[in-house]
Motif scaffolding. Structure first.
Motif, PDB file in Angstrom:
ATOM      1  N   VAL A 391       0.819  -1.219   0.107  1.00 23.20           N
ATOM      2  CA  VAL A 391       0.116  -0.015   0.024  1.00 23.20           C
ATOM      3  C   VAL A 391       1.018   1.389  -0.046  1.00 23.20           C
ATOM      4  O   VAL A 391       0.624   2.102  -0.639  1.00 23.20           O
ATOM      5  CB  VAL A 391      -0.924   0.090   1.216  1.00 23.20           C
ATOM      6  N   GLN A 392       2.063   1.144   0.752  1.00 16.35           N
ATOM      7  CA  GLN A 392       2.809   2.480   0.715  1.00 16.35           C
ATOM      8  C   GLN A 392       3.542   2.738  -0.445  1.00 16.35           C
ATOM      9  O   GLN A 392       4.295   3.860  -0.864  1.00 16.35           O
ATOM     10  CB  GLN A 392       3.641   2.299   1.937  1.00 16.35           C
ATOM     11  N   HIS A 393       3.523   1.794  -1.350  1.00 14.01           N
ATOM     12  CA  HIS A 393       4.065   2.024  -2.499  1.00 14.01           C
ATOM     13  C   HIS A 393       3.087   2.204  -3.832  1.00 14.01           C
ATOM     14  O   HIS A 393       3.463   2.044  -4.942  1.00 14.01           O
ATOM     15  CB  HIS A 393       4.969   0.677  -3.202  1.00 14.01           C
ATOM     16  N   GLY A 394       1.860   2.433  -3.403  1.00 14.92           N
ATOM     17  CA  GLY A 394       0.638   2.546  -4.179  1.00 14.92           C
ATOM     18  C   GLY A 394      -0.082   1.397  -4.678  1.00 14.92           C
ATOM     19  O   GLY A 394      -0.792   1.321  -5.631  1.00 14.92           O
ATOM     20  N   GLY A 395       0.193   0.227  -3.920  1.00 14.68           N
ATOM     21  CA  GLY A 395      -0.088  -1.148  -4.595  1.00 14.68           C
ATOM     22  C   GLY A 395      -1.546  -1.338  -3.773  1.00 14.68           C
ATOM     23  O   GLY A 395      -1.967  -0.897  -2.823  1.00 14.68           O
ATOM     24  N   ARG A 396      -2.480  -2.154  -4.480  1.00 18.47           N
ATOM     25  CA  ARG A 396      -3.549  -2.369  -3.942  1.00 18.47           C
ATOM     26  C   ARG A 396      -4.094  -3.795  -4.673  1.00 18.47           C
ATOM     27  O   ARG A 396      -3.734  -4.066  -5.777  1.00 18.47           O
ATOM     28  CB  ARG A 396      -4.701  -1.281  -4.181  1.00 18.47           C
ATOM     29  N   GLU A 397      -5.323  -4.327  -4.287  1.00 11.37           N
ATOM     30  CA  GLU A 397      -5.995  -5.357  -5.099  1.00 11.37           C
ATOM     31  C   GLU A 397      -6.757  -4.614  -6.136  1.00 11.37           C
ATOM     32  O   GLU A 397      -7.205  -3.520  -6.097  1.00 11.37           O
ATOM     33  CB  GLU A 397      -7.163  -6.003  -4.095  1.00 11.37           C
ATOM     34  N   TYR A 398      -6.652  -5.407  -7.356  1.00  9.86           N
ATOM     35  CA  TYR A 398      -7.421  -4.617  -8.619  1.00  9.86           C
ATOM     36  C   TYR A 398      -7.839  -5.667  -9.476  1.00  9.86           C
ATOM     37  O   TYR A 398      -7.250  -6.944  -9.458  1.00  9.86           O
ATOM     38  CB  TYR A 398      -6.083  -3.673  -9.203  1.00  9.86           C
ATOM     39  N   ARG A 399      -8.713  -5.228 -10.382  1.00 13.96           N
ATOM     40  CA  ARG A 399      -8.980  -5.699 -11.722  1.00 13.96           C
ATOM     41  C   ARG A 399      -8.541  -4.679 -12.931  1.00 13.96           C
ATOM     42  O   ARG A 399      -9.104  -3.436 -12.714  1.00 13.96           O
ATOM     43  CB  ARG A 399     -10.305  -6.198 -11.858  1.00 13.96           C
ATOM     44  N   ALA A 400      -7.898  -5.091 -13.798  1.00 19.96           N
ATOM     45  CA  ALA A 400      -7.502  -4.132 -14.862  1.00 19.96           C
ATOM     46  C   ALA A 400      -7.789  -4.657 -16.125  1.00 19.96           C
ATOM     47  O   ALA A 400      -7.554  -6.010 -16.506  1.00 19.96           O
ATOM     48  CB  ALA A 400      -6.206  -3.807 -14.985  1.00 19.96           C
ATOM     49  N   LEU A 401      -8.269  -3.874 -17.058  1.00 25.68           N
ATOM     50  CA  LEU A 401      -8.542  -4.156 -18.531  1.00 25.68           C
ATOM     51  C   LEU A 401      -7.196  -3.456 -19.397  1.00 25.68           C
ATOM     52  O   LEU A 401      -7.233  -2.448 -19.288  1.00 25.68           O
ATOM     53  CB  LEU A 401      -9.770  -3.461 -19.218  1.00 25.68           C
ATOM     54  N   THR A 407      -4.408   1.008 -20.472  1.00 25.86           N
ATOM     55  CA  THR A 407      -4.528   0.311 -19.257  1.00 25.86           C
ATOM     56  C   THR A 407      -5.823   1.039 -18.364  1.00 25.86           C
ATOM     57  O   THR A 407      -5.384   2.228 -17.890  1.00 25.86           O
ATOM     58  CB  THR A 407      -3.213   0.229 -18.484  1.00 25.86           C
ATOM     59  N   TYR A 408      -6.526   0.263 -17.922  1.00 24.31           N
ATOM     60  CA  TYR A 408      -7.558   0.898 -17.157  1.00 24.31           C
ATOM     61  C   TYR A 408      -7.820  -0.016 -15.877  1.00 24.31           C
ATOM     62  O   TYR A 408      -8.039  -1.408 -16.184  1.00 24.31           O
ATOM     63  CB  TYR A 408      -8.885   1.008 -17.537  1.00 24.31           C
ATOM     64  N   ALA A 409      -7.537   0.320 -14.719  1.00 26.12           N
ATOM     65  CA  ALA A 409      -7.543  -0.594 -13.428  1.00 26.12           C
ATOM     66  C   ALA A 409      -8.644   0.188 -12.420  1.00 26.12           C
ATOM     67  O   ALA A 409      -8.737   1.296 -12.156  1.00 26.12           O
ATOM     68  CB  ALA A 409      -6.214  -0.491 -12.695  1.00 26.12           C
ATOM     69  N   ARG A 410      -9.302  -0.815 -11.839  1.00 28.73           N
ATOM     70  CA  ARG A 410     -10.248  -0.624 -10.910  1.00 28.73           C
ATOM     71  C   ARG A 410      -9.752  -1.233  -9.669  1.00 28.73           C
ATOM     72  O   ARG A 410      -9.439  -2.630  -9.656  1.00 28.73           O
ATOM     73  CB  ARG A 410     -11.677  -1.013 -11.195  1.00 28.73           C
ATOM     74  N   ASP A 411      -9.773  -0.584  -8.471  1.00 26.09           N
ATOM     75  CA  ASP A 411      -9.555  -1.350  -7.205  1.00 26.09           C
ATOM     76  C   ASP A 411     -10.875  -1.684  -6.463  1.00 26.09           C
ATOM     77  O   ASP A 411     -12.291  -1.070  -6.988  1.00 26.09           O
ATOM     78  CB  ASP A 411      -8.524  -0.529  -6.287  1.00 26.09           C
ATOM     79  N   LEU A 412     -10.957  -1.926  -5.349  1.00 32.82           N
ATOM     80  CA  LEU A 412     -11.958  -2.284  -4.363  1.00 32.82           C
ATOM     81  C   LEU A 412     -13.114  -1.081  -4.327  1.00 32.82           C
ATOM     82  O   LEU A 412     -14.362  -1.175  -3.953  1.00 32.82           O
ATOM     83  CB  LEU A 412     -11.945  -3.169  -3.061  1.00 32.82           C
ATOM     84  N   GLY A 414     -13.199   1.534  -6.430  1.00 34.41           N
ATOM     85  CA  GLY A 414     -13.482   2.145  -7.745  1.00 34.41           C
ATOM     86  C   GLY A 414     -12.464   2.199  -8.799  1.00 34.41           C
ATOM     87  O   GLY A 414     -11.419   1.717  -8.668  1.00 34.41           O
ATOM     88  N   PRO A 415     -12.795   3.355  -9.536  1.00 34.24           N
ATOM     89  CA  PRO A 415     -11.651   3.609 -10.537  1.00 34.24           C
ATOM     90  C   PRO A 415     -10.389   3.909  -9.917  1.00 34.24           C
ATOM     91  O   PRO A 415     -10.277   4.897  -9.011  1.00 34.24           O
ATOM     92  CB  PRO A 415     -12.022   4.690 -11.530  1.00 34.24           C
ATOM     93  N   TRP A 416      -9.070   3.581 -10.497  1.00 37.22           N
ATOM     94  CA  TRP A 416      -8.039   3.597  -9.772  1.00 37.22           C
ATOM     95  C   TRP A 416      -6.802   4.299 -10.810  1.00 37.22           C
ATOM     96  O   TRP A 416      -6.466   5.486 -10.509  1.00 37.22           O
ATOM     97  CB  TRP A 416      -7.484   2.299  -9.193  1.00 37.22           C
ATOM     98  N   LEU A 417      -6.683   3.649 -11.931  1.00 32.70           N
ATOM     99  CA  LEU A 417      -5.592   3.939 -12.854  1.00 32.70           C
ATOM    100  C   LEU A 417      -6.130   3.987 -14.326  1.00 32.70           C
ATOM    101  O   LEU A 417      -7.072   3.168 -14.790  1.00 32.70           O
ATOM    102  CB  LEU A 417      -4.466   3.109 -13.017  1.00 32.70           C
ATOM    103  N   LEU A 418      -5.803   5.038 -15.095  1.00 28.29           N
ATOM    104  CA  LEU A 418      -6.102   4.959 -16.694  1.00 28.29           C
ATOM    105  C   LEU A 418      -4.991   5.711 -17.379  1.00 28.29           C
ATOM    106  O   LEU A 418      -4.496   6.970 -17.113  1.00 28.29           O
ATOM    107  CB  LEU A 418      -7.414   5.844 -17.017  1.00 28.29           C
ATOM    108  N   PHE A 419      -4.261   5.046 -18.147  1.00 31.59           N
ATOM    109  CA  PHE A 419      -3.272   5.436 -18.903  1.00 31.59           C
ATOM    110  C   PHE A 419      -3.217   5.084 -20.561  1.00 31.59           C
ATOM    111  O   PHE A 419      -3.995   4.238 -20.963  1.00 31.59           O
ATOM    112  CB  PHE A 419      -1.866   4.822 -18.490  1.00 31.59           C
ATOM    113  N   ASP A 420      -3.029   6.054 -21.282  1.00 31.70           N
ATOM    114  CA  ASP A 420      -3.053   5.956 -22.625  1.00 31.70           C
ATOM    115  C   ASP A 420      -1.388   5.557 -23.029  1.00 31.70           C
ATOM    116  O   ASP A 420      -0.504   6.473 -22.943  1.00 31.70           O
ATOM    117  CB  ASP A 420      -3.213   7.232 -23.505  1.00 31.70           C
ATOM    118  N   ASN A 421      -1.038   4.367 -23.260  1.00 29.21           N
ATOM    119  CA  ASN A 421       0.135   3.941 -23.296  1.00 29.21           C
ATOM    120  C   ASN A 421       0.973   4.125 -24.408  1.00 29.21           C
ATOM    121  O   ASN A 421       2.163   4.119 -24.616  1.00 29.21           O
ATOM    122  CB  ASN A 421       0.095   2.481 -23.187  1.00 29.21           C
TER     123      ASN A 421
END
Length: 483
Positions: A391-401, A407-412, A414-421
């Motif tokens: 957690v202190q490094h920004g980590g968490r449980e997630y599901r990502a598409l 790359t779009y990731a949701r944690d428990l 709600g929305p967490w990450l969205l990148f245009d790679n």
């Protein structure tokens, strides 16, 4: 009368001779067809991120042998490790299933010994099967023997260990011998020689072979490759990725120097194996898969190792060198091949029926240009206590598409990450909550929800899965990393 009888005798004799010749030809044809089935060599590395090769454009490393292999291979440049941790990837490779199906969604737990595995299916198809190196699917403690029988998941030949990263004092067990042995010197070299010996011994056999050569490198510790390789890399000259924060730059340069030393050694060993295959006349009919179980952040995004959905951890090298007889053109492919797709694809390329237990995709039709698939795939993290996904490094449980662009990731929550790679290859600009990308975020969230529903993933808290599978929890409320 005697003359007629004699003529009939010779006619019958000729008839039976012709039948015998026909049957003999048929047997030879069948044997020839069996021999024509390709051999399969899987070179599996540990923690080798997709970006760290010469052919991928890494300015720090030269990988001439891999570069030549890549030029002859189908290169899935967007391939991912669906759950970027050692044991989950390995279980998916062997079963063709996703982690929440086979149950190995964390390290140091045992894959069901009744699983339908790659080795069992190849055995049934008449192949000789072998495994050399790091296993990490037994869950009975590191450095322990994976006992002969069901725990080896169908592999007939065995020179392996459950898990060790002491590359210069590396434990292994030799087939049915219960005595612990040590690879002489740097284990990457010894394991390579063992694979070459195994392949050479199979040449007189009428059976094709399928062998997995599983290296423990370039996984940490980073500074234990032979000195001749470590001397090649000066930490001060290492070019870092743009997403390594200032606070980690000195450490990352030092560790990357060692990481690349391991890679350079593996590259030489791949060259050695290919040279031996060519010398023995086996190269043309050998299918080679080169990949890794996950990548390594090595300072990117302020973290190390794996488990997170970032490019450095989730993307892996994926080369399929395919015999010319299959008429599949080499070159780069854009599809997002995932861990569970490896088993069905290998079986498909060998014309072996794919078991109905498999969840992955057979990419042979895609390689042949007959289908367009692999435009998106899932990344998953179940562990609520991850050793690296802190957690202190920004980590968490997630599901990502993951798509070919995003790359779009949701944690428990709600929305967490969205990148245009494509526009942001170092994933520095999180677009979640950005009004200009609200429609895109909504669409990707809808697609992720559909994928989770399709795969039966309810995205529950991690401890729910721990309890479902009955994994032990210690007094601190966590699952021990080692038992």
């Amino acid at each position: 009368m005697k003359k007629k009888t004699t003529n009939r005798f010779y006619q019958h004799l000729l008839f039976f001779c012709l039948i015998g010749i026909a049957l003999s030809c048929k047997e030879k044809e069948t044997a020839s067809q069996e021999r024509a089935r390709p051999n399969v060599l899987v070179v599996l590395t540990d923690q080798w991120r997709a970006q760290a090769t010469g052919y991928a454009g890494d300015p720090n490393i030269s990988t001439p042998h891999l570069d030549r292999l890549a030029a002859e291979s189908v290169n899935f440049k967007n391939a991912v490790s669906g759950m970027p941790v050692c044991s989950p990837f390995r279980a998916s490779l062997l079963t063709g299933q996703r982690p929440l199906t086979h149950g190995v969604f964390m390290n140091d737990v045992q894959l069901d010994t009744n699983a339908v595995t790659l080795a069992k299916v190849f055995n049934k198809a008449g192949y000789d099967t072998g495994y050399i190196g790091k296993w990490h699917l037994d869950g009975h403690g590191r450095l322990q023997n994976v006992a002969p029988g069901k725990r080896r998941q169908g592999f007939q030949f065995w020179k392996g260990n459950e898990c060790t990263h002491n590359y210069n004092h590396s434990v292994y067990y030799d087939n049915d011998d219960p005595e612990r042995k040590i690879w002489e010197g740097y284990d990457t070299f010894g394991q390579t020689d063992a694979a070459i010996e195994y392949i050479s011994e199979r040449k007189p056999s009428k059976n094709p072979f399928m062998i997995i050569l599983s290296y423990g490198t370039p996984h940490a510790p980073y500074h234990t490759a032979p000195e001749e390789y470590r001397r090649r890399f000066d930490p001060e000259k290492i070019q870092l990725r743009d997403n390594v924060p200032d606070s980690l730059k000195a450490r990352a340069r030092k560790d990357l120097a060692g990481y690349y030393a391991h890679i350079a050694a593996i590259d030489d060993m791949i060259g050695k194996i290919i040279a031996n295959l060519k010398e023995s006349g086996q190269y043309e009919n050998t299918l080679i898969l080169f990949t890794s179980d996950h990548g390594d952040l090595l300072g990117s995004h302020g973290a190390y190792k794996k488990q997170q959905p970032y490019e450095e951890a989730a993307r892996v090298p994926m080369l399929f060198r395919i015999p010319e007889s299959l008429k599949i053109a080499p070159g780069e492919r854009n599809a997002l091949m995932n861990s569970e797709d490896l088993m069905p694809t290998l079986l498909g390329l060998c014309d072996i029926a794919i078991p109905n237990t498999v969840e992955g995709i057979n990419y042979r039709p895609y390689m042949e240009g007959k289908e367009e698939i692999g435009d998106a795939t899932l990344l998953t993290c179940v562990q609520p206590f991850g050793q690296w996904n802190k957690v202190q490094h920004g980590g968490r449980e997630y599901r990502a598409l993951k798509t070919r662009q995003y790359t779009y990731a949701r944690d428990l929550e709600g929305p967490w990450l969205l990148f245009d790679n494509q526009k942001d290859p170092y994933q520095l600009n999180n677009l979640v909550g950005n009004e200009a990308y609200a429609d895109l975020q909504e669409e990707l969230d809808r697609q992720l929800t559909a994928r989770l529903k399709e795969t039966g993933d309810e995205f529950l808290p991690g401890m729910t899965y721990i309890e479902k599978w009955g994994y032990p929890v210690d007094e601190t409320g966590t699952v021990p990393y080692t038992h």
